[in-house]
Structure formats: structure tokens, C-alpha cells
Design an enzyme around this catalytic site. Structure first.
Site, PDB file in Angstrom:
ATOM      1  N   CYS A  33       0.826  -1.213   0.000  1.00 38.26           N
ATOM      2  CA  CYS A  33       0.000   0.000   0.000  1.00 38.26           C
ATOM      3  C   CYS A  33       0.859   1.262   0.000  1.00 38.26           C
ATOM      4  O   CYS A  33       0.351   2.351  -0.188  1.00 38.26           O
ATOM      5  CB  CYS A  33      -0.943   0.013   1.196  1.00 38.26           C
ATOM      6  SG  CYS A  33      -0.098   0.057   2.785  1.00 38.26           S
ATOM      7  N   ASP A  35       2.439   2.589   2.535  1.00 39.06           N
ATOM      8  CA  ASP A  35       2.367   3.355   3.771  1.00 39.06           C
ATOM      9  C   ASP A  35       3.603   3.124   4.641  1.00 39.06           C
ATOM     10  O   ASP A  35       4.170   2.038   4.662  1.00 39.06           O
ATOM     11  CB  ASP A  35       1.101   2.984   4.557  1.00 39.06           C
ATOM     12  CG  ASP A  35      -0.150   3.445   3.825  1.00 39.06           C
ATOM     13  OD1 ASP A  35      -0.002   4.225   2.870  1.00 39.06           O
ATOM     14  OD2 ASP A  35      -1.248   3.041   4.205  1.00 39.06           O
ATOM     15  N   CYS A  59      -2.679   5.370   5.815  1.00 43.76           N
ATOM     16  CA  CYS A  59      -4.137   5.416   5.853  1.00 43.76           C
ATOM     17  C   CYS A  59      -4.635   5.764   7.259  1.00 43.76           C
ATOM     18  O   CYS A  59      -3.873   5.779   8.228  1.00 43.76           O
ATOM     19  CB  CYS A  59      -4.699   4.067   5.430  1.00 43.76           C
ATOM     20  SG  CYS A  59      -4.442   2.795   6.669  1.00 43.76           S
ATOM     21  N   CYS A 103      -2.634  -2.913   8.690  1.00 44.09           N
ATOM     22  CA  CYS A 103      -2.194  -1.577   9.101  1.00 44.09           C
ATOM     23  C   CYS A 103      -1.687  -1.615  10.548  1.00 44.09           C
ATOM     24  O   CYS A 103      -0.724  -0.931  10.898  1.00 44.09           O
ATOM     25  CB  CYS A 103      -3.326  -0.574   8.983  1.00 44.09           C
ATOM     26  SG  CYS A 103      -4.287  -0.746   7.459  1.00 44.09           S
TER      27      CYS A 103
HETATM   28 FE1  FES Z   1      -1.535   0.708   4.215  1.00 41.46          FE
HETATM   29 FE2  FES Z   1      -3.356   0.918   6.044  1.00 41.46          FE
HETATM   30  S1  FES Z   1      -3.675   0.720   3.915  1.00 41.46           S
HETATM   31  S2  FES Z   1      -1.247   0.827   6.311  1.00 41.46           S
END
Ligand code: FES
Length: 147
Positions: A33, A35, A59, A103
Site C-alpha cells: 500500500c 504506507d 491510511c 495496518c
Molecule cells: Fe496501508 Fe493501512 S492501507 S497501512
């Protein structure tokens, strides 16, 4: 879809920011993702975590879990902090939707990475602490199914 606690920690995150001259810093990412989460620790001479802050580029669930994770490890010894798993963070938040479980893994891994950094800097070994991953992506498949 999100609990009130998740929404609260997302809209009003606790302990956001950096610590100057931290005892340990840990950064982990999720390649899938994109992140990234960074945890800063200030640890005193008795190995108690005085301060814990975070910076998260991710997110809403990642922000909420970072915020809750910092609250949970503050005031704890490093051994106790090791037990702050992603499950513990999720429980404290009254749960996360299944697709958002990964996450919360960022938070657990970022704490471990910061503790690892602290151990390296002080040339100590923390029992039960394994070398952290910098990317949680590989482990995430399958784990999501459990929740
Ligand atoms: Fe990547 Fe939540 S979608 S950490």
C-alpha cells in the site's frame, strides 16, 4: 465500519511528531500500500519508556493504530512494550475491519524496530526481540484471514 475509538484516534491522534535525540527510532513500510510508519522512543536509565511518538504516512487505520500504540507503550518497560502486539492495539481500538488488520502490523513492527535501534545503540540484547523487518508486506497474506 470503524469503531468510535478508531475515529477518535484518527481525527485526534496522540503523541504525533518527533523526539529530539531519541533513544531509538524504527521505521517500517508496507510495499503493497506504500504506507510508512516511524516510531520514536525516549527510554530512561531504568529501561522505562518515558516518551513515545510517531510519524505516519499512511491510511486512517495506520494513523489510529500508531496513536494507540504510542499510548500503550508509554510508561512501560521495554519488556512490557514488546508485548504490545498488533492484536493488543486492535483490541484497545475496539477492533479494525479485516482489510485493515495489516495496518496494525505496521505499529507492532515499528515499535520493535525502534527497540532494536535502542538495543543496537546501547549494545544490549532485548530478550525475545528479533531483528525487525523493514517491510511487513511478506507476512501480511494469510494473517488477514484470521480476523
Ligand atoms: Fe496501508 Fe493501512 S492501507 S497501512
Amino acid at each position: 465500519m470503524y469503531s468510535e475509538k478508531v475515529m477518535d484516534h484518527f481525527t485526534n491522534p496522540r503523541n504525533m511528531g518527533e523526539i529530539e535525540n531519541p533513544s531509538g527510532v524504527g521505521t517500517v513500510g508496507n510495499a503493497k500500500c506504500g504506507d510508512i510508519m516511524r516510531i520514536y522512543l525516549d527510554i530512561d536509565e531504568n529501561q522505562v519508556i518515558r516518551e513515545c511518538t510517531f510519524k505516519t504516512f499512511g491510511c486512517g487505520a495506520a494513523v489510529a493504530t500508531s496513536s494507540m500504540a504510542t499510548e500503550l507503550v508509554k510508561g512501560k518497560t521495554i519488556e512490557e512494550a514488546l508485548k504490545v502486539t498488533n492484536k493488543a492495539v486492535m483490541e484497545a481500538l475496539d477492533g479494525l475491519p479485516p482489510v485493515k488488520v495489516h495496518c496494525s502490523l505496521l505499529a507492532e513492527e515499528a515499535i520493535h524496530a525502534a527497540l532494536w535501534d535502542y538495543a543496537q545503540k546501547n549494545k544490549i540484547e532485548i530478550q525475545g526481540l528479533k531483528k525487525p523487518k523493514t517491510d511487513i508486506h511478506e507476512e501480511e497474506e494469510g494473517e488477514e484471514e484470521e480476523y
